[in-house]
Each structure stands twice: as structure tokens, then as C-alpha cells.
Design a protein around this motif. Structure first.
Motif, PDB file in Angstrom:
ATOM      1  N   GLU A  29     -20.356   0.519 -14.337  1.00  0.00           N
ATOM      2  CA  GLU A  29     -20.229  -0.400 -15.462  1.00  0.00           C
ATOM      3  C   GLU A  29     -18.834  -0.377 -16.084  1.00  0.00           C
ATOM      4  O   GLU A  29     -18.306  -1.420 -16.479  1.00  0.00           O
ATOM      5  CB  GLU A  29     -21.271  -0.074 -16.545  1.00  0.00           C
ATOM      6  CG  GLU A  29     -22.709  -0.282 -16.100  1.00  0.00           C
ATOM      7  CD  GLU A  29     -23.331   0.977 -15.525  1.00  0.00           C
ATOM      8  OE1 GLU A  29     -24.575   1.038 -15.453  1.00  0.00           O
ATOM      9  OE2 GLU A  29     -22.575   1.900 -15.141  1.00  0.00           O
ATOM     10  N   THR A  30     -18.246   0.800 -16.222  1.00  0.00           N
ATOM     11  CA  THR A  30     -16.889   0.874 -16.777  1.00  0.00           C
ATOM     12  C   THR A  30     -15.824   0.860 -15.682  1.00  0.00           C
ATOM     13  O   THR A  30     -14.715   0.383 -15.902  1.00  0.00           O
ATOM     14  CB  THR A  30     -16.719   2.134 -17.646  1.00  0.00           C
ATOM     15  OG1 THR A  30     -17.087   3.296 -16.882  1.00  0.00           O
ATOM     16  CG2 THR A  30     -17.587   2.051 -18.888  1.00  0.00           C
ATOM     17  N   LEU A  31     -16.172   1.356 -14.504  1.00  0.00           N
ATOM     18  CA  LEU A  31     -15.206   1.387 -13.402  1.00  0.00           C
ATOM     19  C   LEU A  31     -14.736  -0.012 -13.032  1.00  0.00           C
ATOM     20  O   LEU A  31     -13.596  -0.207 -12.606  1.00  0.00           O
ATOM     21  CB  LEU A  31     -15.834   2.066 -12.181  1.00  0.00           C
ATOM     22  CG  LEU A  31     -14.918   2.317 -10.989  1.00  0.00           C
ATOM     23  CD1 LEU A  31     -13.825   3.326 -11.346  1.00  0.00           C
ATOM     24  CD2 LEU A  31     -15.730   2.820  -9.791  1.00  0.00           C
ATOM     25  N   ARG A  32     -15.579  -1.017 -13.220  1.00  0.00           N
ATOM     26  CA  ARG A  32     -15.216  -2.378 -12.827  1.00  0.00           C
ATOM     27  C   ARG A  32     -14.067  -2.958 -13.646  1.00  0.00           C
ATOM     28  O   ARG A  32     -13.517  -4.012 -13.307  1.00  0.00           O
ATOM     29  CB  ARG A  32     -16.424  -3.296 -12.941  1.00  0.00           C
ATOM     30  CG  ARG A  32     -17.048  -3.351 -14.334  1.00  0.00           C
ATOM     31  CD  ARG A  32     -18.292  -4.210 -14.363  1.00  0.00           C
ATOM     32  NE  ARG A  32     -19.121  -3.909 -15.517  1.00  0.00           N
ATOM     33  CZ  ARG A  32     -20.153  -4.654 -15.902  1.00  0.00           C
ATOM     34  NH1 ARG A  32     -20.453  -5.745 -15.230  1.00  0.00           N
ATOM     35  NH2 ARG A  32     -20.889  -4.313 -16.944  1.00  0.00           N
ATOM     36  N   TYR A  33     -13.685  -2.299 -14.732  1.00  0.00           N
ATOM     37  CA  TYR A  33     -12.581  -2.797 -15.559  1.00  0.00           C
ATOM     38  C   TYR A  33     -11.215  -2.342 -15.040  1.00  0.00           C
ATOM     39  O   TYR A  33     -10.191  -2.805 -15.526  1.00  0.00           O
ATOM     40  CB  TYR A  33     -12.772  -2.350 -17.001  1.00  0.00           C
ATOM     41  CG  TYR A  33     -13.969  -3.002 -17.658  1.00  0.00           C
ATOM     42  CD1 TYR A  33     -13.871  -4.274 -18.216  1.00  0.00           C
ATOM     43  CD2 TYR A  33     -15.198  -2.372 -17.689  1.00  0.00           C
ATOM     44  CE1 TYR A  33     -14.970  -4.892 -18.784  1.00  0.00           C
ATOM     45  CE2 TYR A  33     -16.307  -2.978 -18.259  1.00  0.00           C
ATOM     46  CZ  TYR A  33     -16.194  -4.243 -18.803  1.00  0.00           C
ATOM     47  OH  TYR A  33     -17.287  -4.852 -19.354  1.00  0.00           O
ATOM     48  N   THR A  34     -11.194  -1.435 -14.082  1.00  0.00           N
ATOM     49  CA  THR A  34      -9.927  -0.925 -13.557  1.00  0.00           C
ATOM     50  C   THR A  34      -9.416  -1.824 -12.429  1.00  0.00           C
ATOM     51  O   THR A  34     -10.110  -2.709 -11.943  1.00  0.00           O
ATOM     52  CB  THR A  34     -10.084   0.511 -13.033  1.00  0.00           C
ATOM     53  OG1 THR A  34     -11.059   0.538 -11.971  1.00  0.00           O
ATOM     54  CG2 THR A  34     -10.583   1.431 -14.138  1.00  0.00           C
ATOM     55  N   MET A 153      -3.919   4.385 -16.817  1.00  0.00           N
ATOM     56  CA  MET A 153      -3.131   4.564 -15.601  1.00  0.00           C
ATOM     57  C   MET A 153      -3.252   3.376 -14.660  1.00  0.00           C
ATOM     58  O   MET A 153      -2.363   3.124 -13.846  1.00  0.00           O
ATOM     59  CB  MET A 153      -3.571   5.844 -14.882  1.00  0.00           C
ATOM     60  CG  MET A 153      -3.234   7.116 -15.641  1.00  0.00           C
ATOM     61  SD  MET A 153      -3.945   8.606 -14.895  1.00  0.00           S
ATOM     62  CE  MET A 153      -3.015   8.707 -13.382  1.00  0.00           C
ATOM     63  N   SER A 154      -4.352   2.638 -14.747  1.00  0.00           N
ATOM     64  CA  SER A 154      -4.548   1.490 -13.862  1.00  0.00           C
ATOM     65  C   SER A 154      -4.017   0.197 -14.463  1.00  0.00           C
ATOM     66  O   SER A 154      -4.101  -0.863 -13.832  1.00  0.00           O
ATOM     67  CB  SER A 154      -6.044   1.327 -13.537  1.00  0.00           C
ATOM     68  OG  SER A 154      -6.766   0.916 -14.681  1.00  0.00           O
ATOM     69  N   SER A 158       1.577  -2.054 -18.242  1.00  0.00           N
ATOM     70  CA  SER A 158       2.153  -0.969 -19.036  1.00  0.00           C
ATOM     71  C   SER A 158       2.362   0.248 -18.140  1.00  0.00           C
ATOM     72  O   SER A 158       1.611   0.455 -17.193  1.00  0.00           O
ATOM     73  CB  SER A 158       1.211  -0.612 -20.193  1.00  0.00           C
ATOM     74  OG  SER A 158       1.748   0.426 -20.982  1.00  0.00           O
ATOM     75  N   CYS A 159       3.395   1.032 -18.428  1.00  0.00           N
ATOM     76  CA  CYS A 159       3.661   2.263 -17.667  1.00  0.00           C
ATOM     77  C   CYS A 159       3.210   3.461 -18.490  1.00  0.00           C
ATOM     78  O   CYS A 159       3.911   3.874 -19.419  1.00  0.00           O
ATOM     79  CB  CYS A 159       5.152   2.382 -17.343  1.00  0.00           C
ATOM     80  SG  CYS A 159       5.689   1.295 -16.018  1.00  0.00           S
ATOM     81  N   TRP A 160       2.066   3.999 -18.149  1.00  0.00           N
ATOM     82  CA  TRP A 160       1.477   5.069 -18.951  1.00  0.00           C
ATOM     83  C   TRP A 160       2.377   6.293 -19.069  1.00  0.00           C
ATOM     84  O   TRP A 160       2.322   7.019 -20.057  1.00  0.00           O
ATOM     85  CB  TRP A 160       0.123   5.471 -18.362  1.00  0.00           C
ATOM     86  CG  TRP A 160       0.194   6.473 -17.253  1.00  0.00           C
ATOM     87  CD1 TRP A 160       0.156   7.835 -17.381  1.00  0.00           C
ATOM     88  CD2 TRP A 160       0.339   6.223 -15.849  1.00  0.00           C
ATOM     89  NE1 TRP A 160       0.252   8.448 -16.145  1.00  0.00           N
ATOM     90  CE2 TRP A 160       0.369   7.469 -15.188  1.00  0.00           C
ATOM     91  CE3 TRP A 160       0.442   5.052 -15.087  1.00  0.00           C
ATOM     92  CZ2 TRP A 160       0.488   7.582 -13.808  1.00  0.00           C
ATOM     93  CZ3 TRP A 160       0.558   5.171 -13.713  1.00  0.00           C
ATOM     94  CH2 TRP A 160       0.588   6.415 -13.093  1.00  0.00           C
ATOM     95  N   PHE A 161       3.250   6.518 -18.097  1.00  0.00           N
ATOM     96  CA  PHE A 161       4.096   7.707 -18.070  1.00  0.00           C
ATOM     97  C   PHE A 161       5.434   7.493 -18.764  1.00  0.00           C
ATOM     98  O   PHE A 161       6.222   8.434 -18.927  1.00  0.00           O
ATOM     99  CB  PHE A 161       4.352   8.139 -16.614  1.00  0.00           C
ATOM    100  CG  PHE A 161       4.834   7.005 -15.742  1.00  0.00           C
ATOM    101  CD1 PHE A 161       6.173   6.639 -15.731  1.00  0.00           C
ATOM    102  CD2 PHE A 161       3.947   6.301 -14.947  1.00  0.00           C
ATOM    103  CE1 PHE A 161       6.619   5.599 -14.941  1.00  0.00           C
ATOM    104  CE2 PHE A 161       4.388   5.252 -14.141  1.00  0.00           C
ATOM    105  CZ  PHE A 161       5.719   4.896 -14.141  1.00  0.00           C
ATOM    106  N   SER A 187      -6.765  16.962 -14.255  1.00  0.00           N
ATOM    107  CA  SER A 187      -6.470  16.509 -15.613  1.00  0.00           C
ATOM    108  C   SER A 187      -5.416  15.404 -15.551  1.00  0.00           C
ATOM    109  O   SER A 187      -4.617  15.326 -14.613  1.00  0.00           O
ATOM    110  CB  SER A 187      -5.944  17.662 -16.480  1.00  0.00           C
ATOM    111  OG  SER A 187      -4.619  18.008 -16.114  1.00  0.00           O
ATOM    112  N   TRP A 188      -5.419  14.562 -16.563  1.00  0.00           N
ATOM    113  CA  TRP A 188      -4.409  13.503 -16.675  1.00  0.00           C
ATOM    114  C   TRP A 188      -3.016  14.110 -16.733  1.00  0.00           C
ATOM    115  O   TRP A 188      -2.082  13.593 -16.132  1.00  0.00           O
ATOM    116  CB  TRP A 188      -4.705  12.680 -17.925  1.00  0.00           C
ATOM    117  CG  TRP A 188      -3.737  11.574 -18.222  1.00  0.00           C
ATOM    118  CD1 TRP A 188      -3.819  10.285 -17.815  1.00  0.00           C
ATOM    119  CD2 TRP A 188      -2.533  11.664 -19.009  1.00  0.00           C
ATOM    120  NE1 TRP A 188      -2.748   9.557 -18.294  1.00  0.00           N
ATOM    121  CE2 TRP A 188      -1.945  10.381 -19.036  1.00  0.00           C
ATOM    122  CE3 TRP A 188      -1.912  12.703 -19.698  1.00  0.00           C
ATOM    123  CZ2 TRP A 188      -0.768  10.118 -19.719  1.00  0.00           C
ATOM    124  CZ3 TRP A 188      -0.722  12.437 -20.376  1.00  0.00           C
ATOM    125  CH2 TRP A 188      -0.164  11.152 -20.379  1.00  0.00           C
TER     126      TRP A 188
END
Length: 225
Positions: A29-34, A153-154, A158-161, A187-188
Motif C-alpha cells: 500500500e505504501t510501497l506503490r508511492y515510490t 531517497m526515491s 530532490s537529492c536527499w543526500f 540504516s538510512w
């Protein structure tokens, strides 16, 4: 569902994510947003109401919705967020929360925004969600043990890093732990710190093809050219 192409250990692959969600396995359900994100339908019968959404007119939107008798769906919410109709969005959260959550849980809205929107818009959505449900940003965990930092991250816009990434800063400030291990022990922080300059240069370039404005706020700091 039993195929290797729907294995939860191969979810870095867009193909596996797509098949995993098609099979509706645990956490889909939430994975589909990536990655490419959850798709929504353009509502042709809502032409007049879309104009009200674009103008962020609460009275016009409510009048049109009442006349059509339509329930709140993801397609409607996606249109509202995509147009930056924050007044309408806040109004629905304050007045139609039960109906909205029945069709689109607030956690899924957060995942959608963090995975797909530029920093400013994603933060606007999260701030409004925080008004209605304080702590939703930091408390979210999906079926894989991931918090919203992983969904960022997906995000192709935007560049998360990047040290100037306001979305990552917001998530950290609102309780998303960078040290929290997922179900497989990663871990992230570990994954982000493992990126080389070459990795970052490549990831930045892939994002600039989607969001040309990114270079202004998050310039490429890793190119040798």
C-alpha cells in the motif's frame, strides 16, 4: 506472489516493486508511492471543479463536489496536492477527515509527497498533516521497517543526500531517525554515508533531468568537470 520477481529482498528494482504491488504483498500500500509513484486518473467530468482546485477556492470546490456527489479518492487528493491547493487540502482534513482516511490514509499521503514532490511542496503537505496529526512524520514505519527518510531517497525531484536538501532536514527535525534499522538491518545513515562522490554525481544528474530547478537550490557538488 511466490515468484522471485516479487521478493521483498529485491525491492531496489522498479520492476520488482511494480510486480510486488500487483501481487499486493505485505506493505504494497505504501510501497506503490515510490519510484514512478502511484498513478491517478485525470477526472474529465471534473473540468469545472479542476479550475476551482487550481484557484484553491474552497467554496467552489465544495459546491462542485456536492453537485457531482463524488467521494474523496486518491485521484482527487492527487489533483489538489499537485496544484498546491493547500486551503482545500486543509479544509478536507479539518472537515472530512473520516471520509478522506477511509479512501486515502494520511500516512499514504505523506509517502506520496515525500516520494514525488520538490522540497517546498513536500514540506507544505507534511506541515498540514502535522497540524491534524502531530507526530505523523516521525512515527511512520512501513512493513519493511522504513521511515519517511527512505521514501525521500526515491524522490526524483530532490537529492536527499545534498547538504541543502530541505526535505531531509525537515524529516530529521521531525523525528525520522537516520540510525533506525530496517527489517534487514540497514540504516538510512549507513546507506547514505556509503555513497561515493561518483554515486552522488550520477544520482544528481538523474534528478536534474526531472527537475531543472533543482540546480538552483541543490547544485552539483561532486562533478569533476
Amino acid at each position: 506472489p511466490d515468484s522471485i520477481i516479487t521478493s521483498p529482498y529485491l525491492l531496489e528494482s522498479p520492476t520488482v516493486i511494480r510486480r510486488y504491488c500487483q501481487a499486493r504483498k505485505n506493505g504494497w500500500e505504501t510501497l506503490r508511492y515510490t519510484r514512478s509513484g502511484r498513478q491517478w486518473s485525470r477526472l474529465h467530468s471534473w473540468k469545472a471543479i479542476r479550475e476551482e482546485i487550481e484557484e484553491d477556492s474552497v467554496p467552489g470546490f465544495e459546491m462542485g463536489r456536492t453537485m457531482l456527489g463524488s467521494r474523496l479518492s486518491f485521484s482527487i487528493i492527487a489533483e489538489i496536492l499537485n496544484c498546491g491547493a493547500w486551503k482545500i487540502f486543509r479544509y478536507l482534513l479539518e472537515n472530512d477527515l473520516e471520509e478522506l482516511e477511509k479512501n486515502v490514509p494520511l500516512e499514504e499521503i505523506a509517502c506520496h509527497a515525500v516520494s514525488q514532490f520538490p522540497d517546498k511542496e513536500a514540506i507544505e503537505v507534511l506541515n498540514i498533516l502535522e497540524e491534524i496529526r502531530p507526530g505523523i512524520t516521525g512515527n511512520f514505519r512501513d512493513a519493511f521497517g522504513q521511515n519517511l527518510l527512505w521514501y525521500g531517497m526515491s524522490n526524483p525531484r530532490s537529492c536527499w543526500f545534498h547538504p541543502n536538501c530541505r526535505l531531509t532536514a525537515f524529516l530529521l527535525d521531525h523525528g525520522c531517525s537516520p540510525e533506525l534499522p530496517t527489517n534487514i538491518g540497514l540504516s538510512w545513515r549507513f546507506l547514505t554515508d556509503s555513497l561515493t562522490d561518483r554515486h552522488k554525481d550520477s544520482l544528481w544528474r538523474s534528478r536534474i533531468t526531472v527537475n531543472w530547478n533543482l540546480a538552483e537550490e541543490q547544485p552539483n557538488l561532486w562533478s569533476k568537470q
